[in-house]
Design an enzyme around this catalytic site. Structure first.
Site, PDB file in Angstrom:
ATOM      1  N   ARG A  96      -6.459  10.685   2.220  1.00 35.12           N
ATOM      2  CA  ARG A  96      -6.168   9.681   1.196  1.00 35.12           C
ATOM      3  C   ARG A  96      -7.007   9.912  -0.055  1.00 35.12           C
ATOM      4  O   ARG A  96      -6.735   9.320  -1.104  1.00 35.12           O
ATOM      5  CB  ARG A  96      -6.446   8.280   1.751  1.00 35.12           C
TER       6      ARG A  96
ATOM      7  N   ASP B 277       0.859  -1.184   0.000  1.00 39.00           N
ATOM      8  CA  ASP B 277       0.000   0.000   0.000  1.00 39.00           C
ATOM      9  C   ASP B 277       0.894   1.231   0.000  1.00 39.00           C
ATOM     10  O   ASP B 277       1.285   1.715   1.066  1.00 39.00           O
ATOM     11  CB  ASP B 277      -0.891   0.032   1.247  1.00 39.00           C
TER      12      ASP B 277
ATOM     13  N   HIS C  23     -11.555  -1.290   9.458  1.00 35.39           N
ATOM     14  CA  HIS C  23     -10.599  -2.115  10.193  1.00 35.39           C
ATOM     15  C   HIS C  23     -11.209  -2.606  11.504  1.00 35.39           C
ATOM     16  O   HIS C  23     -10.801  -3.639  12.037  1.00 35.39           O
ATOM     17  CB  HIS C  23      -9.324  -1.322  10.506  1.00 35.39           C
TER      18      HIS C  23
ATOM     19  N   ASP D 267     -10.091  -6.292  -0.009  1.00 36.24           N
ATOM     20  CA  ASP D 267      -9.342  -5.619   1.039  1.00 36.24           C
ATOM     21  C   ASP D 267      -8.968  -6.685   2.075  1.00 36.24           C
ATOM     22  O   ASP D 267      -9.458  -7.823   2.040  1.00 36.24           O
ATOM     23  CB  ASP D 267     -10.177  -4.501   1.656  1.00 36.24           C
TER      24      ASP D 267
ATOM     25  N   ARG E 178       4.673   3.037   2.740  1.00 33.32           N
ATOM     26  CA  ARG E 178       5.448   1.903   3.238  1.00 33.32           C
ATOM     27  C   ARG E 178       6.942   2.172   3.007  1.00 33.32           C
ATOM     28  O   ARG E 178       7.742   2.021   3.916  1.00 33.32           O
ATOM     29  CB  ARG E 178       5.031   0.602   2.546  1.00 33.32           C
TER      30      ARG E 178
ATOM     31  N   LYS F 213      -9.162   1.800  -5.397  1.00 37.39           N
ATOM     32  CA  LYS F 213      -9.840   1.327  -4.191  1.00 37.39           C
ATOM     33  C   LYS F 213     -10.614   2.483  -3.559  1.00 37.39           C
ATOM     34  O   LYS F 213     -10.354   3.649  -3.890  1.00 37.39           O
ATOM     35  CB  LYS F 213      -8.829   0.732  -3.205  1.00 37.39           C
ATOM     36  N   HIS F 214     -11.614   2.207  -2.718  1.00 38.30           N
ATOM     37  CA  HIS F 214     -12.106   0.943  -2.195  1.00 38.30           C
ATOM     38  C   HIS F 214     -13.519   0.760  -2.732  1.00 38.30           C
ATOM     39  O   HIS F 214     -14.428   1.446  -2.294  1.00 38.30           O
ATOM     40  CB  HIS F 214     -12.139   0.968  -0.681  1.00 38.30           C
TER      41      HIS F 214
END
Length: 486
Positions: free
Chosen positions: A141, A71, A184, A256, A79, A171-172
């Protein structure tokens, strides 16, 4: 090869797996040799560019062209930049600038870095239309709250990533921007009529598809207007009927992370994996902490579903066949270019200053106080703030801080307060309000979604907390002090 071994290999071909540490464990290398589709890298797998390149070489020796994904959105979700913050602004900053060529260049430069490391699939961009101001999982985002703007930049981002030879993933699906909860942790609800979903949430996915996006990642959200009582990821009406048949997407559908509570809290990851394949997902992103024996349990659930007739073997073969396309190199459309400078350029252009910046000169310099907030699950622990440019920066938790404590730290020096998504944190808003009343010349730097504007002398919006966003703010502040920017 026996029938059982063939079935195991087909099931493995749908699995995108995580692993602990910076070296590939034996079970992972064996799994790749036995057909794992590939890996998903997280912070704990990345120590340096040299280490990642070596790791990927090791993975490529275990199997032919495994998918190497992560990601990497730039901005807050990074990352490869997790040790010091991203060198690229996130979508919110790019949306504010609204320069499609800049968005394309930034994503092309980012993909060039990823390709140099051996990454083949970037689980980006987020093309959600962020219409819920208190959205706890999308926020910066997203390119913004305007559907047309998000759609334009979705296509530009996809083009930029894939032009450098890295497969993109929109996404998403079908859109996480209208949620008030984090998938999450729970199963959020998007309470929008079908017509609104088509005109708002789905439009960026249409433009991404038109731009040739290689893959689309599903959302663990509930859509009552479509008659869904469970997650979209597990719904054939969403994945097959809506995405495949109505929108005409022919690429790879990725779930996901299945360890997220929004999809598997009540049924477990193995059952979620089977249902995701039934719905039409091709590649199953397992998450961050599903290792070795847990992966074997997921595979067994899939093969058992096929043997019982619950999951048609043809559906598994179809998924494996589609995933194989992601293991083929993505054509490089334009020469890869290392344009890191485009990231800082974008961050500088996005930054806005409202009000009058006061004189920040003082023998000891200004006091910079950052009000900390818990990181989003998608972001993780990534450094942010002005510390690299103002070494005496203090990081405080607003719920444990009083205005008197701030006053004691400031004395007679100029004050800069740094906040992030203050609109979602009442303790932060209350403390900032009190401090600005005590110090009318306070400068507030907002590194999140700038929904709430405090009454202060000057208000700086960065539209993200990437390192380049912070540098842009530091440069502006340094124009009011004697010391140069480093």
């Amino acid at each position: 090869m026996s029938q059982d071994a063939t079935l195991d290999r087909l099931a493995n071909a749908t699995l995108l797996v995580p692993f602990p540490g910076t070296e590939a464990p034996r079970w992972l290398l064996d799994g790749l040799a036995e057909g794992f589709a590939g890996v998903c890298l997280f912070h704990n797998n990345i120590a340096s560019p040299e280490q990642v390149s070596s790791l990927v070489s090791h993975l490529n020796r275990a199997a032919e062209a495994p998918i190497v994904s992560l990601d990497e959105e730039g901005g807050d979700v990074t990352r490869i930049g997790h040790l010091q913050g991203s060198a690229y602004p996130g979508n919110a900053a790019l949306g504010v600038v609204d320069d499609l060529e800049l968005t394309r260049r930034v994503h092309h430069a980012l993909a060039t870095e990823l390709a140099d490391l051996g990454v083949t699939l970037d689980l980006a961009p987020s093309v959600d239309v962020n219409v819920a101001e208190d959205n706890p999982v999308i926020g910066t985002r997203s390119f913004g709250s305007d559907t047309d703007l998000v759609a334009r930049h979705a296509a530009a981002a996809v083009s930029g990533l894939q032009s450098a030879g890295v497969a993109a993933c929109a996404k998403h699906f079908p859109g996480h921007g209208a949620t008030h909860q984090d998938s999450h942790e729970v199963l959020p609800v998007v309470d929008a009529a079908p017509d609104l979903l088509h005109s708002r949430e789905l439009q960026p996915f249409r433009t991404a598809i038109d731009a040739g996006v290689a893959s689309i990642l599903t959302a663990h959200i509930q859509l009552p207007s479509l008659g869904l009582t469970g997650p979209a990821t597990l719904s054939r009406a969403v994945v097959t009927d809506l995405l495949r048949k109505q929108l005409g997407f022919t690429g790879v559908v990725i779930s996901d992370a299945l360890e997220m509570r929004g999809v598997s809290a009540d049924i477990g990851v193995p059952e979620a994996a089977v249902r995701a394949l039934e719905s039409g997902c091709d590649l199953l992103c397992l998450g961050r902490y599903i290792y070795d024996t847990d992966i074997a349990t997921v595979r067994e659930a899939i093969t058992t579903a096929v043997r019982s007739g619950r999951l048609p073997g043809e559906r598994l073969e179809e998924a494996a066949s589609r995933v194989a396309t992601l293991r083929s190199p993505t054509p490089t459309v334009t020469p890869p270019t290392h344009e890191r400078a485009s990231g800082l350029d974008g961050a500088r252009r996005a930054l806005t200053v409202e009000g009058d910046l006061p004189d920040l000169n003082h023998p000891e310099g200004p006091v910079v106080v950052e009000l900390d907030v818990p990181p989003m699950a998608a972001v993780g622990e990534v450094p942010w703030g002005l510390g690299p440019w103002f070494p005496e920066t203090r990081r405080l938790r607003p719920e444990h801080t009083t205005v008197d404590e701030v006053r004691a730290a400031v004395g007679d020096r100029p004050l800069v307060l740094v906040v992030r998504d203050a609109h979602r944190h009442e303790d932060t808003r209350n403390l900032v309000t009190e401090v600005c009343q005590a110090y009318p010349d306070t400068v507030v730097v907002d590194m999140g979604v700038p929904v709430w504007r405090p009454q202060c002398r000057a208000y700086i919006r960065t539209y993200g907390a990437a390192r380049v966003n912070a540098q842009g703010a530091a440069e502006v502040l340094r124009t009011r002090v004697a010391a140069p920017v480093h």
